[in-house]
Scaffold this active site. Structure first.
Site, mmCIF file in Angstrom:
data_model
loop_
_atom_site.group_PDB
_atom_site.id
_atom_site.type_symbol
_atom_site.label_atom_id
_atom_site.label_comp_id
_atom_site.label_asym_id
_atom_site.label_seq_id
_atom_site.Cartn_x
_atom_site.Cartn_y
_atom_site.Cartn_z
ATOM 1 N N HIS A 15 0.830 -1.206 0.000
ATOM 2 C CA HIS A 15 0.000 0.000 0.000
ATOM 3 C C HIS A 15 0.863 1.255 0.000
ATOM 4 C CE1 HIS A 15 -2.993 2.764 2.206
ATOM 5 N NE2 HIS A 15 -3.424 2.622 0.970
ATOM 6 N N HIS A 57 -1.076 11.126 -1.913
ATOM 7 C CA HIS A 57 -2.393 10.727 -1.436
ATOM 8 C C HIS A 57 -3.297 11.907 -1.168
ATOM 9 C CE1 HIS A 57 -5.419 9.537 1.571
ATOM 10 N NE2 HIS A 57 -5.426 8.391 0.930
HETATM 11 O O1 G3P Z 1 -6.411 1.450 -3.161
HETATM 12 C C1 G3P Z 1 -6.608 1.066 -1.847
HETATM 13 C C2 G3P Z 1 -6.425 2.204 -0.895
HETATM 14 O O2 G3P Z 1 -5.247 2.882 -1.211
HETATM 15 C C3 G3P Z 1 -7.579 3.151 -0.922
HETATM 16 O O3 G3P Z 1 -7.533 4.102 0.091
HETATM 17 O O4 G3P Z 1 -7.117 6.351 0.948
HETATM 18 O O5 G3P Z 1 -5.316 4.644 1.071
HETATM 19 O O6 G3P Z 1 -5.940 5.650 -1.119
HETATM 20 P P1 G3P Z 1 -6.420 5.232 0.254
HETATM 21 MG MG MG Z 2 -4.650 4.507 -2.480
#
Ligand code: G3P
Ligand code: MG
Length: 253
Positions: A15, A57
């Site tokens: 992630h 992000h």
């Molecule tokens: O793509 C999965 C996850 O990254 C979605 O949430 O807010 O971490 O981008 P976020």
């Molecule tokens: Mg994401």
């Protein structure tokens, strides 16, 4: 029209790189993910004020760099000067905010498959989706496993379906709207990417009934990982792939 079939999906997807261990959405994060043994990474793409796709992000640079301001109000030249590493740990000092093309090149160099999340700043969905797909099409080798393109902005996925119909799409779901099934036809997703915090048993059953692989984010504990795999999750998106390794070891594939 049916969409592209599901990509080869590993059990774990890093992630924002591997954000428990290196600053999120950076090249160092990609290196870290590769060193932890993951084979696929997720990261977030948005546009600068002068329309350069970068990996970040938040809507602002405040949390993850030494600067401040809204990404959509800043030129790339300003963002390129920021330090996106020191806030995480001084040993990452000077780590830049990557452009999407640099990020894709680093992933290729490390042999990683990618999940590009289109995360547009407010009011910039279409432009962001277009530029991200255009850039990725130019950068990503056609003989490599195609990127999985995901977004909470399902209108961005419609743009992706138009510009790169052969690339798989992941429908990101947090709060599921009533009409979610109506989007499956036009978007033709290859995966459903759902958050575990709001995922009920009934919703999981609905998702599995579509026949699409269910990816769950963001899972960082081995016990939760075991439960989600047992409930039918294909893959987990995780900040800490090392912590989930015991849960994956028990699986057949
Ligand atoms: O793509 C999965 C996850 O990254 C979605 O949430 O807010 O971490 O981008 P976020
Ligand atoms: Mg994401």
């Amino acid at each position: 029209m049916p969409g592209p079939t599901s990509p080869a999906l590993p059990r774990l997807i890093g992630h924002r790189g591997a954000m428990a261990h290196a600053p999120e959405n950076t090249l160092a994060g990609i290196d870290m993910a590769a060193s932890l043994g993951v084979t696929m990474v997720e990261f977030d793409a948005k546009l600068t004020g002068d329309n350069v796709p970068v990996i970040m992000h938040d809507e602002t640079v405040d949390r993850t760099t030494d600067g401040s301001g809204a990404v959509a109000d800043m030129d790339h030249a300003d963002i390129a000067r920021l330090d996106a590493g020191s806030w995480f740990d001084p040993r990452f000092k000077g780590e830049p905010v990557p452009r999407l093309d640099d990020m894709l090149r680093r992933c290729r160099a490390r042999g990683l498959a990618v999940n590009i999340e289109i995360k547009p700043c407010e009011g910039r969905t279409e432009a962001t989706a277009e530029k991200v797909i255009e850039t990725a099409l130019a950068e990503w080798p056609s003989d490599a496993a195609p990127p999985l393109i995901s977004s909470f902005r399902w209108d961005a996925l419609l743009v992706a379906a138009e510009l790169a119909p052969h690339w798989p799409r992941g429908l990101l779901i947090d709060d599921r709207p009533e009409d979610w099934e109506d989007w499956l036809g036009p978007i033709a997703p290859a995966t459903l990417n759902v958050g575990w915090r709001k995922l009920s048993d009934g919703e999981m059953a609905d998702y599995r009934a579509t026949g699409l692989p269910v990816l769950v984010y963001t899972v960082n504990e081995a016990d939760r990982a075991r439960r989600l795999f047992a409930a039918g999750a294909r893959s987990l998106i995780t900040d800490a792939p090392d912590r989930l390794a015991p849960a994956v070891a028990a699986l057949a594939d």
